[in-house]
Design a protein around this motif. Structure first.
Motif, PDB file in Angstrom:
ATOM      1  N   VAL A 325      -0.540  -5.044   1.048  1.00 45.72           N
ATOM      2  CA  VAL A 325      -0.854  -4.129   2.184  1.00 45.72           C
ATOM      3  C   VAL A 325      -2.020  -3.220   1.836  1.00 45.72           C
ATOM      4  O   VAL A 325      -2.559  -2.985   0.693  1.00 45.72           O
ATOM      5  CB  VAL A 325       0.550  -3.162   2.559  1.00 45.72           C
ATOM      6  CG1 VAL A 325       1.584  -4.092   2.987  1.00 45.72           C
ATOM      7  CG2 VAL A 325       0.847  -2.380   1.438  1.00 45.72           C
ATOM      8  N   THR A 326      -2.615  -2.623   2.969  1.00 44.98           N
ATOM      9  CA  THR A 326      -3.695  -1.746   2.660  1.00 44.98           C
ATOM     10  C   THR A 326      -3.050  -0.281   2.952  1.00 44.98           C
ATOM     11  O   THR A 326      -2.800  -0.038   4.177  1.00 44.98           O
ATOM     12  CB  THR A 326      -4.948  -1.964   3.599  1.00 44.98           C
ATOM     13  OG1 THR A 326      -5.213  -3.333   3.096  1.00 44.98           O
ATOM     14  CG2 THR A 326      -6.057  -0.993   3.137  1.00 44.98           C
ATOM     15  N   THR A 327      -2.869   0.447   2.338  1.00 45.93           N
ATOM     16  CA  THR A 327      -2.371   1.931   2.248  1.00 45.93           C
ATOM     17  C   THR A 327      -2.878   2.867   1.229  1.00 45.93           C
ATOM     18  O   THR A 327      -3.635   2.653   0.290  1.00 45.93           O
ATOM     19  CB  THR A 327      -0.968   1.721   2.394  1.00 45.93           C
ATOM     20  OG1 THR A 327      -0.278   2.921   2.731  1.00 45.93           O
ATOM     21  CG2 THR A 327      -0.430   1.334   1.001  1.00 45.93           C
ATOM     22  N   ASP A 328      -2.172   4.028   1.520  1.00 47.41           N
ATOM     23  CA  ASP A 328      -2.722   5.136   0.383  1.00 47.41           C
ATOM     24  C   ASP A 328      -1.580   5.205  -0.710  1.00 47.41           C
ATOM     25  O   ASP A 328      -0.474   5.627  -0.335  1.00 47.41           O
ATOM     26  CB  ASP A 328      -2.699   6.447   1.130  1.00 47.41           C
ATOM     27  CG  ASP A 328      -3.210   7.526   0.286  1.00 47.41           C
ATOM     28  OD1 ASP A 328      -3.136   7.359  -1.043  1.00 47.41           O
ATOM     29  OD2 ASP A 328      -3.872   8.481   0.594  1.00 47.41           O
ATOM     30  N   PRO A 329      -1.741   4.563  -1.903  1.00 46.94           N
ATOM     31  CA  PRO A 329      -0.695   4.673  -2.895  1.00 46.94           C
ATOM     32  C   PRO A 329      -0.021   5.833  -2.969  1.00 46.94           C
ATOM     33  O   PRO A 329       1.113   6.057  -3.195  1.00 46.94           O
ATOM     34  CB  PRO A 329      -1.397   4.114  -4.166  1.00 46.94           C
ATOM     35  CG  PRO A 329      -2.452   3.356  -3.587  1.00 46.94           C
ATOM     36  CD  PRO A 329      -2.881   4.305  -2.549  1.00 46.94           C
ATOM     37  N   ARG A 330      -0.787   6.986  -3.119  1.00 49.30           N
ATOM     38  CA  ARG A 330      -0.112   8.365  -3.611  1.00 49.30           C
ATOM     39  C   ARG A 330       0.745   8.715  -2.446  1.00 49.30           C
ATOM     40  O   ARG A 330       1.868   9.314  -2.656  1.00 49.30           O
ATOM     41  CB  ARG A 330      -1.429   9.336  -3.577  1.00 49.30           C
ATOM     42  CG  ARG A 330      -0.876  10.742  -4.036  1.00 49.30           C
ATOM     43  CD  ARG A 330      -1.981  11.640  -4.223  1.00 49.30           C
ATOM     44  NE  ARG A 330      -2.831  11.765  -3.131  1.00 49.30           N
ATOM     45  CZ  ARG A 330      -2.480  12.736  -2.031  1.00 49.30           C
ATOM     46  NH1 ARG A 330      -1.394  13.408  -2.141  1.00 49.30           N
ATOM     47  NH2 ARG A 330      -3.388  12.837  -1.041  1.00 49.30           N
ATOM     48  N   ARG A 331       0.292   8.755  -1.188  1.00 52.26           N
ATOM     49  CA  ARG A 331       0.869   9.087  -0.160  1.00 52.26           C
ATOM     50  C   ARG A 331       2.448   8.275   0.028  1.00 52.26           C
ATOM     51  O   ARG A 331       3.667   8.688   0.300  1.00 52.26           O
ATOM     52  CB  ARG A 331       0.355   9.051   1.265  1.00 52.26           C
ATOM     53  CG  ARG A 331      -0.821  10.119   1.355  1.00 52.26           C
ATOM     54  CD  ARG A 331      -1.535  10.263   2.544  1.00 52.26           C
ATOM     55  NE  ARG A 331      -2.613  11.037   2.454  1.00 52.26           N
ATOM     56  CZ  ARG A 331      -2.807  12.423   2.402  1.00 52.26           C
ATOM     57  NH1 ARG A 331      -1.537  13.143   2.464  1.00 52.26           N
ATOM     58  NH2 ARG A 331      -3.912  12.986   2.266  1.00 52.26           N
ATOM     59  N   LEU A 332       2.455   6.882  -0.098  1.00 49.34           N
ATOM     60  CA  LEU A 332       3.342   5.914   0.001  1.00 49.34           C
ATOM     61  C   LEU A 332       4.404   6.402  -1.074  1.00 49.34           C
ATOM     62  O   LEU A 332       5.796   6.352  -0.648  1.00 49.34           O
ATOM     63  CB  LEU A 332       2.803   4.728  -0.422  1.00 49.34           C
ATOM     64  CG  LEU A 332       3.969   3.537  -0.388  1.00 49.34           C
ATOM     65  CD1 LEU A 332       4.829   3.573   1.029  1.00 49.34           C
ATOM     66  CD2 LEU A 332       3.271   2.097  -0.420  1.00 49.34           C
ATOM     67  N   GLU A 333       3.922   6.544  -2.195  1.00 49.60           N
ATOM     68  CA  GLU A 333       4.976   7.020  -3.471  1.00 49.60           C
ATOM     69  C   GLU A 333       5.723   8.374  -3.071  1.00 49.60           C
ATOM     70  O   GLU A 333       6.898   8.482  -3.348  1.00 49.60           O
ATOM     71  CB  GLU A 333       4.081   7.209  -4.736  1.00 49.60           C
ATOM     72  CG  GLU A 333       4.817   7.664  -5.691  1.00 49.60           C
ATOM     73  CD  GLU A 333       4.101   7.721  -7.073  1.00 49.60           C
ATOM     74  OE1 GLU A 333       4.555   7.619  -8.377  1.00 49.60           O
ATOM     75  OE2 GLU A 333       2.789   8.085  -6.944  1.00 49.60           O
ATOM     76  N   ARG A 334       4.937   9.450  -2.336  1.00 46.17           N
ATOM     77  CA  ARG A 334       5.588  10.515  -1.970  1.00 46.17           C
ATOM     78  C   ARG A 334       6.552  10.281  -0.907  1.00 46.17           C
ATOM     79  O   ARG A 334       7.500  10.703  -0.957  1.00 46.17           O
ATOM     80  CB  ARG A 334       4.445  11.348  -1.530  1.00 46.17           C
ATOM     81  CG  ARG A 334       4.881  12.705  -0.787  1.00 46.17           C
ATOM     82  CD  ARG A 334       5.273  13.662  -1.719  1.00 46.17           C
ATOM     83  NE  ARG A 334       5.436  14.904  -1.471  1.00 46.17           N
ATOM     84  CZ  ARG A 334       6.331  15.850  -2.104  1.00 46.17           C
ATOM     85  NH1 ARG A 334       7.001  15.706  -2.973  1.00 46.17           N
ATOM     86  NH2 ARG A 334       6.279  17.206  -1.572  1.00 46.17           N
ATOM     87  N   VAL A 335       6.205   9.459  -0.050  1.00 47.43           N
ATOM     88  CA  VAL A 335       7.463   9.040   0.975  1.00 47.43           C
ATOM     89  C   VAL A 335       8.456   8.219   0.473  1.00 47.43           C
ATOM     90  O   VAL A 335       9.699   8.746   0.733  1.00 47.43           O
ATOM     91  CB  VAL A 335       6.860   8.065   2.142  1.00 47.43           C
ATOM     92  CG1 VAL A 335       7.890   7.710   3.040  1.00 47.43           C
ATOM     93  CG2 VAL A 335       5.731   8.783   2.758  1.00 47.43           C
ATOM     94  N   LEU A 336       8.325   7.560  -0.523  1.00 51.55           N
ATOM     95  CA  LEU A 336       9.159   6.723  -1.009  1.00 51.55           C
ATOM     96  C   LEU A 336      10.277   7.567  -1.938  1.00 51.55           C
ATOM     97  O   LEU A 336      11.351   7.560  -2.064  1.00 51.55           O
ATOM     98  CB  LEU A 336       8.661   5.408  -2.313  1.00 51.55           C
ATOM     99  CG  LEU A 336       9.742   4.595  -2.485  1.00 51.55           C
ATOM    100  CD1 LEU A 336      10.381   3.874  -1.623  1.00 51.55           C
ATOM    101  CD2 LEU A 336       8.812   3.526  -3.540  1.00 51.55           C
ATOM    102  N   PHE A 337       9.631   8.365  -2.806  1.00 52.61           N
ATOM    103  CA  PHE A 337      10.386   9.299  -3.812  1.00 52.61           C
ATOM    104  C   PHE A 337      11.089  10.293  -2.828  1.00 52.61           C
ATOM    105  O   PHE A 337      12.198  10.416  -3.373  1.00 52.61           O
ATOM    106  CB  PHE A 337       9.187   9.925  -4.797  1.00 52.61           C
ATOM    107  CG  PHE A 337       8.913   9.237  -5.777  1.00 52.61           C
ATOM    108  CD1 PHE A 337       9.251   7.783  -5.922  1.00 52.61           C
ATOM    109  CD2 PHE A 337       8.026   9.586  -6.779  1.00 52.61           C
ATOM    110  CE1 PHE A 337       8.896   7.061  -6.861  1.00 52.61           C
ATOM    111  CE2 PHE A 337       7.337   8.936  -7.657  1.00 52.61           C
ATOM    112  CZ  PHE A 337       7.810   7.603  -7.771  1.00 52.61           C
ATOM    113  N   ASN A 338      10.716  10.668  -2.011  1.00 55.79           N
ATOM    114  CA  ASN A 338      11.499  11.799  -1.148  1.00 55.79           C
ATOM    115  C   ASN A 338      12.658  11.134  -0.339  1.00 55.79           C
ATOM    116  O   ASN A 338      13.643  11.542  -0.453  1.00 55.79           O
ATOM    117  CB  ASN A 338      10.554  12.271   0.007  1.00 55.79           C
ATOM    118  CG  ASN A 338       9.877  13.552  -0.358  1.00 55.79           C
ATOM    119  OD1 ASN A 338       9.306  13.712  -1.698  1.00 55.79           O
ATOM    120  ND2 ASN A 338       8.973  14.251   0.443  1.00 55.79           N
ATOM    121  N   LEU A 339      12.487   9.910   0.127  1.00 52.87           N
ATOM    122  CA  LEU A 339      13.456   9.256   0.616  1.00 52.87           C
ATOM    123  C   LEU A 339      14.613   9.010  -0.525  1.00 52.87           C
ATOM    124  O   LEU A 339      15.931   8.901  -0.366  1.00 52.87           O
ATOM    125  CB  LEU A 339      13.204   7.920   1.288  1.00 52.87           C
ATOM    126  CG  LEU A 339      12.022   7.870   2.520  1.00 52.87           C
ATOM    127  CD1 LEU A 339      11.711   6.557   2.919  1.00 52.87           C
ATOM    128  CD2 LEU A 339      12.778   8.688   3.588  1.00 52.87           C
TER     129      LEU A 339
END
Length: 460
Positions: A325-339
């Motif tokens: 996938v093409t995405t922003d790793p830092r923001r994806l990590e933020r979403v994942l950790f918050n969930l």
């Protein structure tokens, strides 16, 4: 645009949509109304014209009968013989009403209606010898034909009026319906965050009517709400920004206290306050729609496995199908950790993370999400119902949803219940699903920035 403003506009669009249900029947209702009015007017005019024409023809027939009875009377009195067509003396069929008038010593005419709508024209005059001469004729075929032709023309004219009114109603209703649909579509765009859209410009046209007034009112309301929300966001961001310095000082001072239980409590609260301030600042930045996604190509399953394992080894990670996938790793990590944090704090173990293509699912086995969250989405400073409250300030899912929008992803929430179980049956867990887009972030209100040169996979 903030979540509160989007929610307001969703409600506004729903209200407009209830009005705009007119759009499916507006042209037909307007057409039916015009056709009905046209039909009523046409019927009324047809009756008036028909009756006026009939009365006029009967009056002419009575005048003719009166003239003929005068001629017949003169011939009879001069010659003593009755030699005028349709004339009789003391006719037993003479209408009683006409007979009474003639016996009063005056000449008179009378119209008698026969079954079937035909009319008889009577004229009578008293004679010098005391007898009564009468003349009996029927309504001429020519007059009947004229009335039939007139009735036919009135029927055709009435049908033309009804059809013309219907066509006019469809035309006017269609134009108004199109303007309402354009207004509703523009309001939907505003509700979805496209604040530069103006309803008045969307409906266009040179005609000024109530739709223009509605459009201007919606535009003015949108501008006012946008300014107010922007002011509130700035105030929130300014307060959080100003709190960073004293909170940082408080945390530093707490770290200098001698070891002990009181010091641990102070440090814990100071760290919680710092986390809250940082979260509030992040929410303010997300509300401003100024965040940019810095995109990289990553292997999603590998990325999620490494990051989740490094953060919490107790979380179960399963990769069903790997995907790049093409995405922003830092923001994806933020979403994942918050969930994951939300699942661990408010749910019950085990917490499971599943990666399937571009979809990430985070599931716990607790009481499930509150109904308000499922219905309205995450709301700041609302942690849910008492059975899922726990600790926290309700910003984790709000931030996750905001970061997902920047990524162009879709974040959904649902509870897991047995198949066919009623709503009152307790949930068997809650699951948050992150759907990453196929082609990088788009239509999120953000403007993703691609790196100038390729970057390697992120480090764990």
């Amino acid at each position: 645009m903030s979540a509160d403003m989007r929610e307001f506009f969703r409600r506004l669009v729903a209200a407009v949509a209830r009005r705009a249900r007119l759009r499916t029947g507006l042209r037909w209702k307007l057409s039916a109304a015009i056709a009905l009015v046209g039909a009523l007017v046409a019927v009324a005019l047809s009756l008036v014209v028909h009756n006026a024409a009939r009365v006029s023809m009967l009056d002419n027939a009575r005048d003719l009968a009166d003239e003929r009875i005068v001629v017949a009377q003169r011939n009879y009195e001069l010659s003593g013989r009755l030699n005028f067509p349709n004339a009789q003396v003391d006719d037993p069929a003479l209408p009683a009403e006409l007979r009474r008038k003639v016996e009063g010593g005056r000449r008179a005419t009378f119209v008698a209606d026969r079954p079937g709508g035909a009319s008889d024209i009577w004229a009578a005059v008293p004679l010098n010898d005391g007898h009564v001469m009468s003349l009996h004729t029927g309504f001429t075929d020519r007059s009947s034909d004229i009335l039939k032709d007139l009735d036919q023309a009135l029927v055709i004219g009435s049908i033309a009026v009804v059809l013309g009114g219907s066509a006019l109603g469809v035309l006017i209703g269609g134009q108004l319906s199109r303007r309402l649909r354009k207004a509703a579509a523009a309001a939907n765009q505003v509700a979805n965050g496209e604040t530069e859209v103006r309803v008045r410009d969307a409906i266009g046209g040179v005609v000024r009517d109530e739709t223009d007034d509605l459009a201007r009112a919606v535009d003015a309301m949108a501008d006012t709400l946008q300014r107010r929300l922007e002011a509130e966001r700035r105030v929130t961001a300014d307060i959080a920004h100003e709190l960073r310095t004293p909170v940082t000082g408080l945390l530093t001072a707490a770290e200098l206290l001698p070891p002990g239980r009181p010091t641990e409590l102070v440090l814990d609260r100071a760290k919680a306050m710092r986390t809250l301030v940082e979260d509030v600042l992040e929410v303010a930045r997300l509300d401003s729609a100024s965040e940019r996604a810095e995109l990289q190509d990553i292997m999603l399953g590998e990325f999620v496995t490494r990051r989740v394992t490094a953060k919490d080894p107790d979380v179960q990670v399963r990769v069903v199908h790997e995907s790049e996938v093409t995405t922003d790793p830092r923001r994806l990590e933020r979403v994942l950790f918050n969930l994951i944090t939300n699942a661990a704090r408010h749910g019950r173990p085990p917490v499971q993370v599943t990666v399937e293509g571009r979809v990430i699912r985070v599931r716990d086995h607790g009481p499930g999400f509150p109904e308000a969250l499922l219905a309205e989405g995450p709301s700041r400073f609302r942690t849910g119902s008492a059975d899922r409250a726990g600790r926290g300030h309700g910003l984790g899912l709000t931030i996750a949803a905001g970061q997902a929008r920047v990524l162009g992803a879709r974040l959904t929430f649902r509870n897991i219940r047995p198949v066919g179980a009623p709503a009152q049956v307790p949930s068997e867990g809650a699951v948050a699903v992150l759907w990453l887009p196929e082609h990088a972030p788009t239509s999120t209100g953000s403007y993703p920035m691609l790196p100038d040169r390729p970057t390697g996979p992120p480090r764990g």
